[in-house]
Design an enzyme around this catalytic site. Sequence first.
Site, PDB file in Angstrom:
ATOM      1  CG  ASP A 191      19.583  49.550 -44.303  1.00 60.62           C
ATOM      2  OD1 ASP A 191      19.149  49.182 -43.160  1.00 60.62           O
ATOM      3  OD2 ASP A 191      19.243  50.565 -44.527  1.00 60.62           O
ATOM      4  CG  ASP A 234      20.772  61.716 -48.165  1.00 62.73           C
ATOM      5  OD1 ASP A 234      19.951  61.186 -47.520  1.00 62.73           O
ATOM      6  OD2 ASP A 234      21.733  61.329 -48.512  1.00 62.73           O
ATOM      7  CG  HIS A 255      18.995  58.030 -46.800  1.00 62.37           C
ATOM      8  ND1 HIS A 255      20.287  58.229 -46.747  1.00 62.37           N
ATOM      9  CD2 HIS A 255      18.462  57.663 -45.620  1.00 62.37           C
ATOM     10  CE1 HIS A 255      20.642  57.944 -45.458  1.00 62.37           C
ATOM     11  NE2 HIS A 255      19.482  57.571 -44.629  1.00 62.37           N
ATOM     12  CD  GLU A 266      22.877  57.886 -49.334  1.00 62.84           C
ATOM     13  OE1 GLU A 266      21.800  58.397 -48.964  1.00 62.84           O
ATOM     14  OE2 GLU A 266      23.589  57.419 -48.586  1.00 62.84           O
TER      15      GLU A 266
END
Length: 259
Positions: free
Chosen positions: A67, A136, A138, A143
């Site tokens: 990313d 979280d 990811h 997400e």
Amino acid sequence: MEVVICKTKQEASKLAAEMVSAAVLNNPKIVLGLATGSTPVLLYKEMAKIAKATKVSYKQAKSWNLDEYVGLAGTHEQSYRRFMNENLFSHIDIQIKNTHVLNGLAKNLERECAAYEKQIKAAGGIDLQVLGIGSDGHIAFNEPGSSLKSRTRCVYLTPSTIKDNARLFFKGKESEVPTRALSMGVGTIVEAKKIILLAFGKGKADAVKGCVEGPVTQFCTASALQEHNDCWIFCDEESASKLKLKKYYAWRSATILGL
Ligand code: PGA
């Protein structure tokens, strides 16, 4: 899924680096998928150390990163291109022309993402993918709520990811963290032939629990890895602390790895 539980992140990074190095030695033309963040820093140090001390060479290897932030040039202090150059590429013999990071400044983001997917396919797919995990749950910037079939695309970061990344990389200034990124999709990632995920510290304990023992759900995108047939999760004791079967995983992986 194999869960390797080590006492420290140093120990886990060393073991993971040995696994990556063995794969490179076995296939010098390997296609690597690489991750950024604080988690893989030690892994990259160990990979460089092994490459210097042995015959492991990255000269013919190729890489695609997971990313990049939208709006940051590759030269920006916090860009993932710069991170990779500084933390890995300048310490091994990989050819920079064979390393790929999404262009966060691309005029047409959709076209950039589609081209990235095409490049990976043309290279024969990712042989070995390195991953971290967000608090979280990811993987890359997928997400909660990301489709488990998603491909490389433009995504919006959650407030918790913006907070996590500001703390580590933007001198605590949340307002400086871009709100969008280009990210490989979950569907892209799970196509890798082998996957190594690293998770360290108690801040990752819930994410690791969701990844390994939770239901397979868009709300913890790392849980998609449960359906992969060659996926290794390297944890320290803190990040593994909430796993119900941690003793069993530790024993099983130690037996498989001959530790
Ligand atoms: P971290 O980030 O390695 O900086 O904790 C991991 C991630 O968000 O994937």
